[in-house]
Design an enzyme around this catalytic site. Structure first.
Site, PDB file in Angstrom:
ATOM      1  N   THR A  44       0.836  -1.197   0.000  1.00  0.00           N
ATOM      2  CA  THR A  44       0.000   0.000   0.000  1.00  0.00           C
ATOM      3  C   THR A  44       0.871   1.247   0.000  1.00  0.00           C
ATOM      4  OG1 THR A  44      -0.161   0.026   2.427  1.00  0.00           O
ATOM      5  CG2 THR A  44      -1.918  -1.104   1.212  1.00  0.00           C
ATOM      6  N   ASN A  46       0.671   4.921   1.462  1.00  0.00           N
ATOM      7  CA  ASN A  46      -0.053   5.759   2.412  1.00  0.00           C
ATOM      8  C   ASN A  46       0.243   7.226   2.135  1.00  0.00           C
ATOM      9  OD1 ASN A  46      -0.206   3.146   3.498  1.00  0.00           O
ATOM     10  ND2 ASN A  46      -0.381   3.930   5.573  1.00  0.00           N
ATOM     11  N   GLU A 104      -4.839   4.229   3.074  1.00  0.00           N
ATOM     12  CA  GLU A 104      -3.957   3.187   2.553  1.00  0.00           C
ATOM     13  C   GLU A 104      -4.416   2.819   1.146  1.00  0.00           C
ATOM     14  OE1 GLU A 104      -3.388  -0.058   5.281  1.00  0.00           O
ATOM     15  OE2 GLU A 104      -3.796   1.225   7.008  1.00  0.00           O
TER      16      GLU A 104
END
Length: 205
Positions: A44, A46, A104
């Site tokens: 992910t 962020n 995310e």
């Protein structure tokens, strides 16, 4: 806990995003908790959650949309000057009992590429992975809402639901009113000005 019901194949109306969407968020890619990639195998990106202050009524949950990375900063050649599909969570991740809200984003491969999450068995799912690009400016356009956040009985159950989220996002973005945000599906002369403006915003750094 996640209800034991079947998942809808797509999210959002076929006619295109409805208010409050599209939603714009942007920021540098920052380090998260480090669990998405290491523990779940789901990379992910962020970004800071302070941009959510403009959307106080936005509920926590899973969303889909499109992203772009600043090509002058990113060393990921496949993302250069590209708008890519994405699925993302906004919230606290009840499975990990987070107390800080986070954004995310899982960046998926282009819709023209085979989907790595089309099939899989719990614990053996492959997700799209890019090299690390911390510090790179990222722009996110949220186009629709998929589902609420849930707690799960196991990491495997969480991974499977995220796999399904990816497929729901892909199918949702493949529809004509959504795929245009990726720069596909129509001649530019036929597109409305709003879609063109959103794409210009995504790719202007």
């Amino acid at each position: 806990m996640r209800p034991d019901t079947s998942r809808d194949p797509v999210a959002g109306p076929d006619s295109g995003p409805e208010p409050p969407f599209p939603i714009r968020l942007a920021g540098p890619v920052i380090k998260g908790f480090g669990r998405g990639s290491k523990e779940l195998g789901i990379p992910t990106a962020n970004i800071p959650a302070d941009g959510l202050a403009e959307y106080p009524d936005l509920q926590v949950g899973v969303y889909y949309g499109v992203v772009a990375l600043n090509p002058a900063q990113s060393e990921v050649p496949s993302t250069s000057a590209q708008i890519l599909p994405a699925v993302l969570s906004i919230g606290y991740n009840p499975f990990y009992k987070n107390t800080t809200r986070s954004i995310e984003i899982h960046i998926m491969p282009p819709l023209t590429a085979p989907s790595p999450t089309a099939t899989g068995t719990p614990g053996h799912v492959t997700f799209h992975k890019l090299p690390d690009f911390y510090g790179t400016s990222l722009k996110l356009l949220i186009l629709g809402y998929i589902r609420p956040e849930y707690d799960y009985v196991s990491a495997e159950a969480l991974i499977e639901d995220i796999r399904v989220d990816c497929e729901v996002a892909r199918r949702s973005l493949q529809r004509g009113a959504y795929v245009r945000y990726l720069g596909a599906g129509a001649d530019e002369n036929e597109e409305n000005e709003e879609v063109q403006e959103q794409r210009r915003w995504l790719t202007t750094f």
